[in-house]
Design a protein around this motif. Structure first.
Motif, PDB file in Angstrom:
ATOM      1  N   LEU A  98      28.817  10.608  45.083  1.00 12.18           N
ATOM      2  CA  LEU A  98      27.767  11.541  45.498  1.00 12.18           C
ATOM      3  C   LEU A  98      28.351  12.903  45.839  1.00 12.18           C
ATOM      4  CD1 LEU A  98      24.807  12.104  46.340  1.00 12.18           C
ATOM      5  CD2 LEU A  98      25.386  11.200  48.602  1.00 12.18           C
ATOM      6  N   LEU A  99      29.444  12.921  46.578  1.00 11.47           N
ATOM      7  CA  LEU A  99      30.080  14.188  46.970  1.00 11.47           C
ATOM      8  C   LEU A  99      30.548  14.976  45.745  1.00 11.47           C
ATOM      9  CD1 LEU A  99      32.166  12.998  50.057  1.00 11.47           C
ATOM     10  CD2 LEU A  99      30.092  14.389  50.085  1.00 11.47           C
ATOM     11  N   GLU A 100      31.021  14.263  44.732  1.00 10.02           N
ATOM     12  CA  GLU A 100      31.461  14.931  43.502  1.00 10.02           C
ATOM     13  C   GLU A 100      30.291  15.512  42.715  1.00 10.02           C
ATOM     14  OE1 GLU A 100      33.669  12.044  41.325  1.00 10.02           O
ATOM     15  OE2 GLU A 100      35.354  12.012  42.726  1.00 10.02           O
ATOM     16  N   GLU A 122      20.040  18.545  47.476  1.00 13.25           N
ATOM     17  CA  GLU A 122      20.961  18.108  46.417  1.00 13.25           C
ATOM     18  C   GLU A 122      21.139  16.592  46.445  1.00 13.25           C
ATOM     19  OE1 GLU A 122      23.574  19.883  44.108  1.00 13.25           O
ATOM     20  OE2 GLU A 122      21.620  20.860  44.009  1.00 13.25           O
ATOM     21  N   MET A 123      21.365  16.062  47.634  1.00 13.64           N
ATOM     22  CA  MET A 123      21.594  14.626  47.792  1.00 13.64           C
ATOM     23  C   MET A 123      20.369  13.818  47.371  1.00 13.64           C
ATOM     24  SD  MET A 123      23.518  14.899  51.481  1.00 13.64           S
ATOM     25  CE  MET A 123      23.693  13.139  51.798  1.00 13.64           C
ATOM     26  N   SER A 124      19.199  14.294  47.753  1.00 16.41           N
ATOM     27  CA  SER A 124      17.958  13.597  47.416  1.00 16.41           C
ATOM     28  C   SER A 124      17.751  13.521  45.905  1.00 16.41           C
ATOM     29  CB  SER A 124      16.768  14.296  48.073  1.00 16.41           C
ATOM     30  OG  SER A 124      15.554  13.682  47.703  1.00 16.41           O
ATOM     31  N   TRP A 130      19.808   8.470  40.376  1.00 15.92           N
ATOM     32  CA  TRP A 130      20.552   7.215  40.243  1.00 15.92           C
ATOM     33  C   TRP A 130      19.607   6.015  40.261  1.00 15.92           C
ATOM     34  CZ3 TRP A 130      25.124   7.848  44.267  1.00 15.92           C
ATOM     35  CH2 TRP A 130      26.031   8.794  43.778  1.00 15.92           C
ATOM     36  N   LEU A 131      18.684   6.026  41.202  1.00 14.07           N
ATOM     37  CA  LEU A 131      17.767   4.894  41.357  1.00 14.07           C
ATOM     38  C   LEU A 131      16.796   4.804  40.182  1.00 14.07           C
ATOM     39  CD1 LEU A 131      17.153   5.281  45.172  1.00 14.07           C
ATOM     40  CD2 LEU A 131      18.220   3.318  44.063  1.00 14.07           C
ATOM     41  N   LYS A 132      16.366   5.952  39.672  1.00 15.04           N
ATOM     42  CA  LYS A 132      15.476   5.941  38.500  1.00 15.04           C
ATOM     43  C   LYS A 132      16.192   5.354  37.290  1.00 15.04           C
ATOM     44  CE  LYS A 132      12.371   9.726  39.756  1.00 15.04           C
ATOM     45  NZ  LYS A 132      11.985  11.146  39.522  1.00 15.04           N
ATOM     46  N   GLU A 133      17.476   5.676  37.153  1.00 14.28           N
ATOM     47  CA  GLU A 133      18.257   5.136  36.034  1.00 14.28           C
ATOM     48  C   GLU A 133      18.381   3.616  36.150  1.00 14.28           C
ATOM     49  OE1 GLU A 133      21.909   7.286  36.244  1.00 14.28           O
ATOM     50  OE2 GLU A 133      21.147   9.033  35.140  1.00 14.28           O
ATOM     51  N   THR A 134      18.591   3.133  37.371  1.00 16.30           N
ATOM     52  CA  THR A 134      18.688   1.687  37.600  1.00 16.30           C
ATOM     53  C   THR A 134      17.369   1.003  37.276  1.00 16.30           C
ATOM     54  OG1 THR A 134      20.286   2.059  39.365  1.00 16.30           O
ATOM     55  CG2 THR A 134      19.234  -0.096  39.302  1.00 16.30           C
ATOM     56  N   LYS A 346      13.654  11.135  49.694  1.00 16.52           N
ATOM     57  CA  LYS A 346      13.215  12.238  50.563  1.00 16.52           C
ATOM     58  C   LYS A 346      13.059  11.791  52.015  1.00 16.52           C
ATOM     59  CE  LYS A 346      10.899  15.226  47.194  1.00 16.52           C
ATOM     60  NZ  LYS A 346       9.623  15.849  46.799  1.00 16.52           N
ATOM     61  N   SER A 347      12.472  10.602  52.200  1.00 19.31           N
ATOM     62  CA  SER A 347      12.272  10.109  53.553  1.00 19.31           C
ATOM     63  C   SER A 347      13.591   9.724  54.211  1.00 19.31           C
ATOM     64  CB  SER A 347      11.329   8.900  53.532  1.00 19.31           C
ATOM     65  OG  SER A 347      10.051   9.266  53.058  1.00 19.31           O
ATOM     66  N   LEU A 348      14.529   9.226  53.418  1.00 21.82           N
ATOM     67  CA  LEU A 348      15.847   8.856  53.937  1.00 21.82           C
ATOM     68  C   LEU A 348      16.582  10.082  54.483  1.00 21.82           C
ATOM     69  CD1 LEU A 348      18.100   6.661  54.219  1.00 21.82           C
ATOM     70  CD2 LEU A 348      18.866   7.351  51.933  1.00 21.82           C
TER      71      LEU A 348
END
Length: 351
Positions: A98-100, A122-124, A130-134, A346-348
């Protein structure tokens, strides 16, 4: 006692004044109430607004861990972000990944006061992607009704909320107009069968249950035969839930699966692993054993509202490659929600 008499003009002035005071008081109360409703201080630098989803409330404990502070030194700020990801159980490997992926140049160009919001945006985006790809390839309504009874088999260790999960899904399916049957496949614990049977009575759906200590495979076989004869839409099957590293349990589950396939070649149509979100990274160890030994098609994560390890939900889905079918965001049946990667991310992070 002398009585005070008011003239006609004085009475009019008195009534107008009284009315003004009354309506002014009411207006003040309404205005204060609206202000309180629009903003609820969550104590971590964010306010909840009207229209925010239940995701916000459920992920409050995890979100509080992302309350990192801005810093003029970009490296110090990166360390703060890294620490927050580790604390929420995103995992070391996923955290570094994630940091990269974050565009730190964009964050460096922003004012110090805006760095936190820029970093979270950015993180969101990255976590949601990632989750959509999974979950790609698993889109659409779930579970899917078939021509024959759709058999869903629920697996997981004791205490994760398997039985309650089955009941919540049964209610969801029944509310959509489907016929549902339950199968008490956890014959190892009498209390589990009794609990499932109690839920079946509350929901007014049939439940197939064997005698205490009966062969669980036989119970599941009979349930599938009964579901076929009654033309049931969905058969939801419970299973024994001792520790995932118990070889006897794994042998028993393997037998269950073989016997269900004898009753109906495609059964079970899906094997769903139920995990307690409070266990964090331990979910990965559990899921790996079940995936390797039994074969799992999807995940349901319970007790999300009680965990501060929200990052582990990302980790378990990404690292197993399995879709999250439902999340338990609370005790109520309506808190049983289909997974949404964008709402979750977003909520996270508090966006």
């Amino acid at each position: 006692m002398e009585t005070l008499l008011l003239t006609g003009t004085e009475q009019i002035v008195f009534y107008i004044g009284s009315a003004a005071i009354f309506f002014g008081t009411v207006w003040g109360i309404v205005k204060t109430s609206k202000k309180k409703k629009k903003k609820v201080d969550l104590g971590i630098g964010h306010t909840k607004k009207d229209g925010d989803s239940e995701w916000w409330d459920a992920l409050e404990k995890s979100r509080s861990k992302f309350g990192f502070k801005s810093a003029s030194n970009l490296e110090e700020f990166k360390e703060s972000v890294e620490e927050a990801c580790i604390v929420t159980d995103l995992g070391v490997q996923n955290t570094h990944k994630l940091l990269e992926a974050i565009d730190w140049n964009k964050i460096a160009e922003a004012d110090e006061s805006e760095r936190i919001s820029k970093a979270k945006e950015e993180m969101s985006k990255i976590l949601s992607l990632w989750l959509k790809e999974t979950h790609s390839g698993h889109a659409g309504e779930w579970p899917t009704k078939k021509d024959t009874p759709t058999v869903l088999w629920f697996i997981g260790t004791n205490g994760v909320g398997k039985t309650t999960t089955i009941a919540k899904l049964a209610k969801e399916l029944k509310d959509k107009g489907h016929s549902v049957m339950l199968a008490a496949g956890d014959t190892f614990r009498a209390a589990a069968s009794e609990q499932l049977e109690t839920w079946a009575k509350r929901l007014d759906v049939p439940c197939v249950r064997g005698k205490d200590g009966a062969d669980s495979s036989a119970v599941l076989f009979d349930a599938i035969e009964s579901a076929k004869s009654k033309k049931i839409d969905f058969l939801l099957c419970d299973s024994a839930g001792r520790l995932h590293n118990n070889s006897q349990l794994m042998d028993n589950l393997s037998k269950n699966k073989r016997v269900m396939a004898k009753a109906m070649p495609e059964a079970p149509h899906e094997s769903i692993l139920v995990l307690d979100a409070n266990t964090g990274q331990n979910m990965l160890a559990q899921s790996k054993t079940y995936v390797d030994d039994i074969g799992i098609n999807g995940l349901i994560l319970t007790k999300v509202d009680g965990t501060a390890r929200g990052g582990a939900l990302v980790a378990v889905s990404i690292e197993t490659g399995l879709p999250i079918r439902r999340l338990g965001l609370g005790e109520r049946p309506e808190d049983f929600k289909a997974f949404d990667s964008e709402d979750f991310s977003k909520s996270l992070l508090g966006l």
